[in-house]
Design an enzyme around this catalytic site. Structure first.
Site, short mmCIF file in Angstrom:
data_model
loop_
_atom_site.label_atom_id
_atom_site.label_comp_id
_atom_site.label_asym_id
_atom_site.label_seq_id
_atom_site.Cartn_x
_atom_site.Cartn_y
_atom_site.Cartn_z
N GLU A 19 1.01 -1.18 -0.29
CA GLU A 19 0.09 0.36 0.07
C GLU A 19 0.53 1.19 -0.16
O GLU A 19 0.12 2.54 -0.20
CB GLU A 19 -0.80 0.20 1.09
CG GLU A 19 -0.16 0.55 2.89
CD GLU A 19 -1.79 0.64 3.61
OE1 GLU A 19 -1.72 -0.24 4.05
OE2 GLU A 19 -1.24 1.51 4.24
N CYS A 57 -3.59 -2.97 3.96
CA CYS A 57 -2.71 -3.96 5.14
C CYS A 57 -3.09 -5.63 4.39
O CYS A 57 -2.76 -6.97 4.51
CB CYS A 57 -2.37 -4.07 6.34
SG CYS A 57 -2.61 -2.32 6.89
N HIS A 115 -3.42 -9.55 12.59
CA HIS A 115 -2.58 -8.19 12.25
C HIS A 115 -2.28 -7.51 13.24
O HIS A 115 -2.78 -6.97 13.35
CB HIS A 115 -3.61 -7.86 10.93
CG HIS A 115 -2.93 -6.05 10.32
ND1 HIS A 115 -1.78 -6.09 10.25
CD2 HIS A 115 -3.39 -5.09 10.73
CE1 HIS A 115 -2.00 -5.20 9.45
NE2 HIS A 115 -3.05 -4.01 10.07
#
Ligand code: CAA
Length: 373
Positions: A80, A112, A234
């Protein structure tokens, strides 16, 4: 057919900034960062290092660990923090790794979540082409504006893994729970070099999407939480992952998953897989364990999926090498930190150390020139 991770490696900057020093300069209690957000260091990047140089380093390591690099016929670069809206950053990786000329290369983006999107596409590709191998690279350098709430959660890393049939590290199981919703919690318009975000909304949506995707995963796979042995979340910062564990009433420790992330900082697309590497390197015996993985990309797409660790995975991981990558970094001062944050161009006279064998030498006529470091 079993499809999954046949090798995995990461790379990050040779430089870090200690959050204790950062806290002192920002007039904030260090405990807010150590306990409140769960981070102690952040990787920071000199001007001759970018998402391509760390990606090449991670990819070289991942590819060196497989038997037949010539069977890689797809490279997916997930990021990103792309610097080009047209040319895929993966083309540079393809070039410097001397991959086959008939290997497809593409760049993929959804914050992400992007490396997980790449992983699922790679799995489907191998399913259709069982003799193929796919190189997936997730590479991000995360920058927030100085003084913003996100600043202490900056960081960056690249992770590379090879997806193949009959993998040696982790089989990716069928069945996952996905949740997509249109929300402005974190984004970066093309004119901006730093992300714009609503920190509280992003944390709220991370947890809400976890609830939904995890429930969908359980329903689809007909499993319960007790069928899962370990979970990687994450990790934009360690505390967010711990809140995720709390949200789904996960009782076991996730400490082993967060060791590397706590000294790297957020690495966006790479972050979940840095947590997986941390677990592989620091967990005791994971053979035949089921690992739950929660991937979240603002904007937003979330996916909860799982993998089974292969019997002989230990012979395919490199914990000492990985720890050395983090221990061998240099600490920088606040003044150097400010300099690194200024998005300067690389200069011929720069003597910064690089993560791997390539450095960004210059940007000439808007062309990025990479050289052996
Ligand atoms: N000692 C110990 N703890 C302290 C403390 C002290 N002196 N001072 C504060 N704390 C605690 C607070 O109580 C709080 O803990 P809880 O969350 O458990 O209540 C924690 O430290 C953080 O404090 P604040 O909430 O006041 O922190 P903040 O508002 O300054 O920043 C944040 C938090 C908004 C999440 C910020 O880190 C941020 O904006 N980050 C960027 C966005 C982000 O990472 N979002 C995550 C979800 S989105 C995603 O996952 C995608 C992605 O990668 C970006």
């Amino acid at each position: 057919m079993n499809i999954g991770l046949d090798s995995i490696a990461f790379s990050t900057s040779k430089y870090f900034f200690a959050l204790e020093n950062f806290a002192a300069h920002r007039g904030v209690a260090f405990e807010k960062y150590s306990n409140g957000i769960g981070q102690s260091k952040m990787s920071v990047f000199p001007p001759n290092e970018d998402i391509v140089t760390i990606a090449i380093d991670a990819a070289q390591k991942a590819v060196s660990k497989i038997e037949d690099a010539s069977s890689i016929d797809l490279l997916i670069f997930a990021t990103e923090s792309s610097f080009d809206l047209s040319k895929a950053a993966g083309i540079y990786v393809h070039h410097f790794l001397n991959l086959r000329e008939d290997c497809r290369v593409m760049e993929i983006k959804q914050a992400c979540y992007s490396a997980t999107a790449a992983l699922q596409l790679a799995k489907a590709f191998v399913h259709q082409n069982p003799s193929s191998k796919v190189l997936v690279v997730g590479s991000d350098i995360v920058k927030y504006s100085p003084g913003s709430s996100g600043e202490p959660t900056q960081g960056g890393a690249a992770v590379a893994f090879v997806i193949s049939a009959d993998p040696r590290i982790m089989i990716i199981e069928n069945g996952s729970g996905v949740h997509t919703n249109d929300i402005m919690d974190f984004w970066r318009p093309v004119s901006e070099s730093e992300a714009i975000f609503d920190g509280k909304l992003s944390a709220y949506n991370y947890l809400k999407s976890l609830d939904i995707s995890f429930a969908r995963y359980l329903k689809k796979t007909n499993r319960t939480i007790s069928d899962i042995d370990y979970v990687c979340f994450h990790a934009p910062f360690g505390k967010m992952a711990r809140k995720g564990a709390q949200q789904i009433r996960w009782q076991k420790s996730i400490d082993d998953t967060l060791i590397y992330n706590s000294v790297i900082g957020n690495s966006c697309s790479a972050s979940l897989y840095i947590c997986l590497i941390s677990l592989l390197d620091n967990g005791s015996d994971l053979a035949n364990s089921r690992i739950g993985l929660y991937s979240y990309g603002s904007g937003s797409v979330a996916e909860y999926f799982s993998g089974i660790i292969c019997e002989k995975y230990k012979s395919c991981i490199t914990p000492e090498e990985n720890r050395r990558i983090l221990e061998d970094r240099h600490e920088i001062s606040f003044e150097e930190y400010e300099l690194f944050c200024r998005n300067q161009f690389p200069l011929e006279s720069d003597t910064y150390e690089n993560s791997g064998t390539f450095k960004l030498k210059a940007i000439e006529n808007k062309r990025r020139v990479y050289l052996t470091a």
